[in-house]
Structures are given as structure tokens and as C-alpha cells.
Design an enzyme around this catalytic site. Structure first.
Site, PDB file in Angstrom:
ATOM      1  N   THR A  72     -46.259   8.183  46.043  1.00  0.00           N
ATOM      2  CA  THR A  72     -46.057   9.359  46.889  1.00  0.00           C
ATOM      3  C   THR A  72     -45.964  10.683  46.121  1.00  0.00           C
ATOM      4  O   THR A  72     -46.720  11.613  46.397  1.00  0.00           O
ATOM      5  CB  THR A  72     -44.784   9.159  47.732  1.00  0.00           C
ATOM      6  OG1 THR A  72     -45.004   8.025  48.564  1.00  0.00           O
ATOM      7  CG2 THR A  72     -44.489  10.377  48.588  1.00  0.00           C
ATOM      8  N   ASP A 191     -45.952   5.055  56.143  1.00  0.00           N
ATOM      9  CA  ASP A 191     -45.558   4.417  54.878  1.00  0.00           C
ATOM     10  C   ASP A 191     -44.329   3.520  55.053  1.00  0.00           C
ATOM     11  O   ASP A 191     -44.340   2.350  54.643  1.00  0.00           O
ATOM     12  CB  ASP A 191     -45.264   5.498  53.834  1.00  0.00           C
ATOM     13  CG  ASP A 191     -44.916   4.909  52.480  1.00  0.00           C
ATOM     14  OD1 ASP A 191     -45.826   4.379  51.820  1.00  0.00           O
ATOM     15  OD2 ASP A 191     -43.742   4.944  52.090  1.00  0.00           O
ATOM     16  N   HIS A 195     -44.446  -0.560  54.382  1.00  0.00           N
ATOM     17  CA  HIS A 195     -43.675  -1.328  53.391  1.00  0.00           C
ATOM     18  C   HIS A 195     -42.934  -2.471  54.075  1.00  0.00           C
ATOM     19  O   HIS A 195     -42.865  -3.580  53.572  1.00  0.00           O
ATOM     20  CB  HIS A 195     -42.631  -0.427  52.724  1.00  0.00           C
ATOM     21  CG  HIS A 195     -43.183   0.494  51.689  1.00  0.00           C
ATOM     22  ND1 HIS A 195     -43.792   0.053  50.544  1.00  0.00           N
ATOM     23  CD2 HIS A 195     -43.199   1.852  51.618  1.00  0.00           C
ATOM     24  CE1 HIS A 195     -44.161   1.092  49.813  1.00  0.00           C
ATOM     25  NE2 HIS A 195     -43.821   2.202  50.447  1.00  0.00           N
ATOM     26  N   ASP A 238     -51.227  10.473  51.029  1.00  0.00           N
ATOM     27  CA  ASP A 238     -51.092  10.332  49.586  1.00  0.00           C
ATOM     28  C   ASP A 238     -51.736   9.051  49.059  1.00  0.00           C
ATOM     29  O   ASP A 238     -52.248   9.011  47.953  1.00  0.00           O
ATOM     30  CB  ASP A 238     -49.617  10.401  49.178  1.00  0.00           C
ATOM     31  CG  ASP A 238     -48.727   9.554  50.085  1.00  0.00           C
ATOM     32  OD1 ASP A 238     -49.224   8.959  51.062  1.00  0.00           O
ATOM     33  OD2 ASP A 238     -47.514   9.485  49.819  1.00  0.00           O
ATOM     34  N   HIS A 339     -47.873  -0.011  47.466  1.00  0.00           N
ATOM     35  CA  HIS A 339     -48.958   0.804  46.920  1.00  0.00           C
ATOM     36  C   HIS A 339     -48.526   1.227  45.539  1.00  0.00           C
ATOM     37  O   HIS A 339     -47.384   0.981  45.148  1.00  0.00           O
ATOM     38  CB  HIS A 339     -49.205   2.012  47.836  1.00  0.00           C
ATOM     39  CG  HIS A 339     -47.963   2.789  48.105  1.00  0.00           C
ATOM     40  ND1 HIS A 339     -47.529   3.801  47.273  1.00  0.00           N
ATOM     41  CD2 HIS A 339     -47.013   2.669  49.065  1.00  0.00           C
ATOM     42  CE1 HIS A 339     -46.387   4.282  47.744  1.00  0.00           C
ATOM     43  NE2 HIS A 339     -46.040   3.606  48.822  1.00  0.00           N
TER      44      HIS A 339
HETATM   45 ZN    ZN Z   1     -44.417   4.131  50.021  1.00  0.00          ZN
END
Ligand code: ZN
Ligand code: NAG
Ligand code: NAG
Ligand code: NAG
Ligand code: NAG
Ligand code: NAG
Ligand code: NAG
Length: 476
Positions: A72, A191, A195, A238, A339
Site C-alpha cells: 500500500t 483491500d 485479506h 495500489d 499482496h
Molecule cells: Zn492490503
């Protein structure tokens, strides 16, 4: 009389010019939006009508190669500087700088140390140095004092502040008396849920739909504020996300005594700082430990990652294969999505869409680098670019027209490194012509009033006559 007329004409000509040029900045409004962890192909997982509307009336890039590591903070800083991690200095979400003898940690929100950010100058500062105002709603780094300054408007980071509140602030700043020309808007999902659930989970469908609704809300608010047609909206992210699993875990404690090193950053790129005199021991223990872990001495890190020449890159980095997770021991929690992996992997790539007067319509481009966004932004804002690793030329086909814009050429030449040339500034300028037309109309109206006044002032009797005529009517 003639000198008076000439004087008036001169004033009006000046007025016309100032109106024309004051309309120019309208063309140069940019709102940059990041939905954290929005993988490039999420657009096709579930219906995303708002994203598709933007694509149909704007542009889309299919594969955006972001920077290593695909995390990020490094990538958000690249979007606003055009630099690789080794050049902007935000090399990870968790860092240690041996020269500063200081740590930076996203986990503890210990990110407010200016020194970690000051190897680069983000666009919100460059924009302000050029005389404009920037506004940021929680974009990473925008609430940090960098080179002694903040954006003119910003929100201190607080994950509990809703998307709607962030949008409201952005709209307020774009429509205030001294409007911003650059807005930066950040949202934590998909995001967080990526996760938590893993990108392959069917439960990601509703998460993506929710983001699409959020974009719809933003579009609605921009329309309501009469910004939709004049503002250049860029929607990106990102990084992407890949599926992890309990079956794909690399446990460092199995291979290496944890007292021999400090683990500065965890997974999937372990940043390892061996204790004094322990480098060889650590390296030997890890080098062939696991088939899905590639271990690099700092000087061996592949050039293509541009991730070597910085103090904050540790002496050893161990990079997991896609979908593998690095832990010290299994007592640590496991995420189902992650990621940070090799930026050549498609799963790590973010979305890129743009809409607005500067962009083509219904145009799809195959590929770009995330470093190319920065020179594009500078071009749209007509500000000089700092040295960067992108290229305006590589993304110029996203722009709608090749009509040269006069104002841009008079700017001081951007300090591009080899790629974009200052003379390349090209943009359509509808507002320019609207300005000319409007200005002309105002001038004509002005002259009519002026001459009328001139004629009237030469017939002194007329005003009182008019009064006499009016009176009976008023009494009637
Ligand atoms: Zn993340
Ligand atoms: C680095 O900082 C730590 C405290 O954070 C301190 O204990 C240590 O002595 C410092 N090291 C050097 C070389 O200054
Ligand atoms: C963060 O935002 C929430 C919701 O607006 C608010 O209740 C809370 O007080 C804020 N926290 C801080 C530290 O400002
Ligand atoms: C993990 O390593 C095995 C053995 O070398 C290999 O077959 C597999 O492709 C690797 N996994 C990934 C995701 O690269
Ligand atoms: C496992 O690793 C964590 C740090 O990642 C550490 O705090 C914990 O003590 C370790 N547990 C064991 C049993 O070594
Ligand atoms: C957009 O472009 C595609 C192909 O590039 C075309 O098939 C489609 O009809 C276009 N849509 C509109 C609304 O112009
Ligand atoms: C990236 O840009 C910086 C600043 O201009 C420069 O120092 C660096 O050499 C560039 N990196 C590459 C790989 O070109």
C-alpha cells in the site's frame, strides 16, 4: 472622447483576456481516487455498472504494472511521485532506516516521521508550489508534514470516517471560494475484505458491488456539484490481491534461530536484518530452505524491481512465491488474501480508469506503468514535474485531443528524465472557446451600455422627461 473610448476598449480587452484564461483552470481539475486493493479484473466479477459507465465514457488501462513491493504505502507514494520505491524511499509498510536509526510501521500507525517521506516530493506539494491548492481525504501520507508542508486541505487519517464524509469534504474543497484543482481520495476497501476473505471467495462479490455503489455515490455528488463534466476523474488502486492458504506457509523458525536477526517486514517479502556478524549464518540457513522462497542478498535483488539502492532495503530479502505466506511461527494469524509479491504477476495489478474533458471516450489501452500516472497528472494540472521514472509519452494516447494549449507552453520546463518533453503539452480546451465566446458577449454588452450612456449623457433633458412620463403611470 476618443481617448476615453480607447481606454475603455483597452480595459475591456484586458477583461476579455482575463476571463478567457481564468476559465482555463476549469479544464485542469483532477480528482484521483484509490480503492485500496482493487484488482484489475474485479471489474468483471460481478456487475459494476458505475465502473462500466466510466469506462464507456472515458478510458481504461487493462494491465497497470505497479511497483515492487506491491504494498500500500510504496505504491501510493509512486502514484503521486512517479518514482520507484528505491527512489522515493517508502520501500515498505514497515521499515527500518539504519542511518536515521528509526522505524516506520503501518501496523502501529507510526508513519508520521517526515524523514521517511522526504526523499521525494509528492504532487500535492508541487501543485501548491505552482500556486494552486490541493485537498486530500485520507490519501496515504497526506496528513504527514513533508518538506514543511501539508495539503491546503486534508483529513487526519481515521479509518472510521465514512466514504460519504470523505466525498463531502472533497466536494466542499472543489467548490469553495478558493477551490482546489487537485483532490486525492482514499478508501480502504476492497483491500481489507480481500485479506480477510481471500479474493477467490464468492463473498467478495458483494464487497465489489459495494465499491461500485460507492463510485456511484461519488458520481452523483460530483454531478450535483456541477463538477462531473469539468473535472478529470482518475480511479485507480495500489495493488491487487492473491489467494493464500494454510497449506502454503513458510515458517522461518523451522530454518533459522530467531535470535540471529530482526524481521523488519513480514510477508510476502521478508526484510531481514541479521544481527552483528550473523549475516552469513542467516543467509546460508535461508538460501535453500524452502522451494517457494527466493532469498536475495541486497546486491542480488533483480534490477527490474528497482528495489536495491536504498538504505531502507535490508541486507537480505526473502520473497515468497505467489500465494505463499511467510511467518516466523504458526502462532501468528494467517490472512486468506495477500499482496506484496512480484509486480510482474497479473494478480498484483490494480485498476485504472479515467473520465473527464481531458480523456478520450470508450477507449481501452492494453498496458501502462503506474509511474506514468505522475507525469500525466502534472500535464493535466499544467505544473512542472519533478524528476521521475514515468513517461507522459507512453500514456498520451489516453488524452482526448491534440490541440496544443497555449498556456501550458509558457510553464517552466518539466524536469523529466529523458522521457516526456516540455513541448508535449497538448489538450483539448472547450472552456477556452467558451471563454472567448463569453468574453466577446460581455464586451459587446459592455459597448452597448457604454454607448447608450454616452448618448444619454449628451441629452441632459431626457432623464427628467422620462421621470415626468413615468409619474402619471405610477399614479394610475
Ligand atoms: Zn492490503
Ligand atoms: C538507535 O536507537 C535506539 C533506541 O531506539 C538506541 O538504543 C540505540 O543506541 C541507537 N543506536 C545508535 C547507533 O545510535
Ligand atoms: C474517527 O472518526 C470517528 C467517526 O467519525 C469518530 O467517532 C472518532 O472520534 C474519530 N477518531 C479520532 C481519533 O478522531
Ligand atoms: C512452489 O514450489 C514448487 C516446487 O518448486 C513449484 O512446483 C511450485 O510451482 C511453486 N509454487 C509457486 C506458486 O510458484
Ligand atoms: C512467534 O512469533 C511472534 C512474532 O512474530 C513472537 O511474538 C512469538 O513469541 C513467537 N512464538 C513462539 C512460540 O516462538
Ligand atoms: C465502445 O467501443 C467498442 C469497441 O471498441 C464498441 O464495440 C462499442 O460499441 C463502443 N461503445 C460506445 C458506446 O461507443
Ligand atoms: C528513476 O528516477 C530517479 C529520479 O530521476 C533517477 O535518479 C533514477 O535513476 C531513475 N531510475 C531508473 C531505473 O531510471
Amino acid at each position: 472622447m476618443t481617448s476615453k473610448l480607447l481606454c475603455a476598449a483597452f480595459v475591456l480587452a484586458a477583461l476579455l483576456l482575463s476571463i478567457t484564461f481564468s476559465l482555463q483552470p476549469d479544464q485542469q481539475k483532477v480528482l484521483l481516487v484509490s480503492f485500496d486493493g482493487f484488482r484489475w479484473d474485479y471489474l468483471y466479477r460481478v456487475p459494476t455498472p458505475h465502473f462500466h459507465h466510466v469506462m464507456k465514457h472515458g478510458v481504461r488501462v487493462k494491465q497497470v504494472t505497479n511497483i515492487f513491493i506491491t504494498k500500500t504505502y510504496p505504491n501510493h507514494y509512486t502514484l503521486v511521485t512517479g518514482l520507484f520505491a528505491e527512489n522515493h524511499g517508502v520501500v515498505a509498510n514497515d521499515m527500518f532506516d539504519p542511518m536515521l536509526n528509526k522505524s516506520f510501521s503501518l501496523d502501529n500507525m507510526n508513519i508520521y516521521d517526515s524523514e521517511f517521506w522526504e526523499e521525494a516530493t509528492p504532487i500535492w506539494i508541487t501543485n501548491q508550489r505552482a500556486g494552486h491548492a490541493s485537498g486530500a481525504a485520507m490519501w496515504p501520507g497526506t496528513d504527514v508534514k513533508i518538506h514543511e508542508s501539508f495539503p491546503a486541505h486534508y483529513m487526519p487519517y481515521n479509518a472510521s470516517v465514512s466514504f460519504e464524509e470523505r466525498v463531502a469534504k472533497i466536494i466542499e474543497w472543489f467548490t469553495s471560494k478558493e477551490p482546489i484543482n487537485l483532490g486525492l481520495l482514499y478508501w480502504e476497501d476492497p483491500d481489507d475484505m480481500g485479506h480477510h476473505l481471500g479474493p477467490d471467495s464468492p463473498l467478495m462479490g458483494p464487497v465489489i458491488s459495494d465499491i461500485d455503489n460507492k463510485l456511484g455515490y461519488l458520481m452523483q455528488m460530483l454531478k450535483k456539484a456541477n463538477l462531473w463534466d469539468t473535472l478529470n476523474l482518475i480511479i485507480t488502486s495500489d495493488h491487487g490481491m492473491t489467494q493464500c492458504s494454510e497449506e502454503r506457509v513458510i515458517e522461518l523458525d523451522q530454518y533459522l534461530d530467531k535470535d540471529l536477526y530482526l524481521l523488519i517486514d513480514g510477508s510476502p517479502v521478508a526484510a531481514i536484518l541479521p544481527k552483528e556478524g550473523k549475516f552469513d549464518e542467516v543467509y546460508e540457513a535461508l538460501a535453500h530452505a524452502h522451494p517457494n522462497l527466493t532469498v536475495y542478498k541486497k546486491e542480488e535483488i533483480p534490477e527490474r524491481w528497482h528495489y536495491k539502492y536504498n538504505n531502507r532495503v535490508q541486507p537480505i530479502i526473502a520473497v515468497a512465491d505467489e500465494g505463499w505466506h511467510i511467518l516466523q511461527n504458526k502462532s501468528e494469524g494467517l490472512m486468506l488474501g495477500n499482496h506484496g509479491y512480484d509486480n510482474a504477476l497479473a494478480e498484483m495489478h490494480p485498476i485504472f480508469l479515467a473520465h473527464g474533458p481531458a480523456f478520450r471516450k470508450n477507449f481501452t489501452k492494453e498496458a501502462m506503468s503506474s509511474t506514468d500516472l505522475y507525469p500525466l497528472l502534472c500535464h493535466l494540472l499544467s505544473i512542472p514535474a519533478m524528476p521521475h521514472n514515468g513517461s507522459l509519452r507512453r500514456v498520451q494516447d489516453l488524452l482526448s485531443s491534440t490541440t496544443p494549449r497555449k498556456m501550458a507552453h509558457t510553464q517552466s520546463p518539466p524536469l523529466h528524465r529523458g522521457h516526456g518533453k516540455p513541448g508535449e503539452h497538448e489538450q483539448e480546451s472547450n472552456a477556452y472557446f467558451i471563454g472567448v465566446t463569453l468574453g466577446s458577449i460581455i464586451v459587446i454588452v459592455f459597448f452597448i451600455i457604454f454607448f447608450k450612456h454616452l448618448i444619454l449623457s449628451q441629452i441632459p433633458a431626457l432623464p427628467s422627461m422620462q421621470g415626468e412620463i413615468a409619474q402619471p403611470l405610477l399614479q394610475a
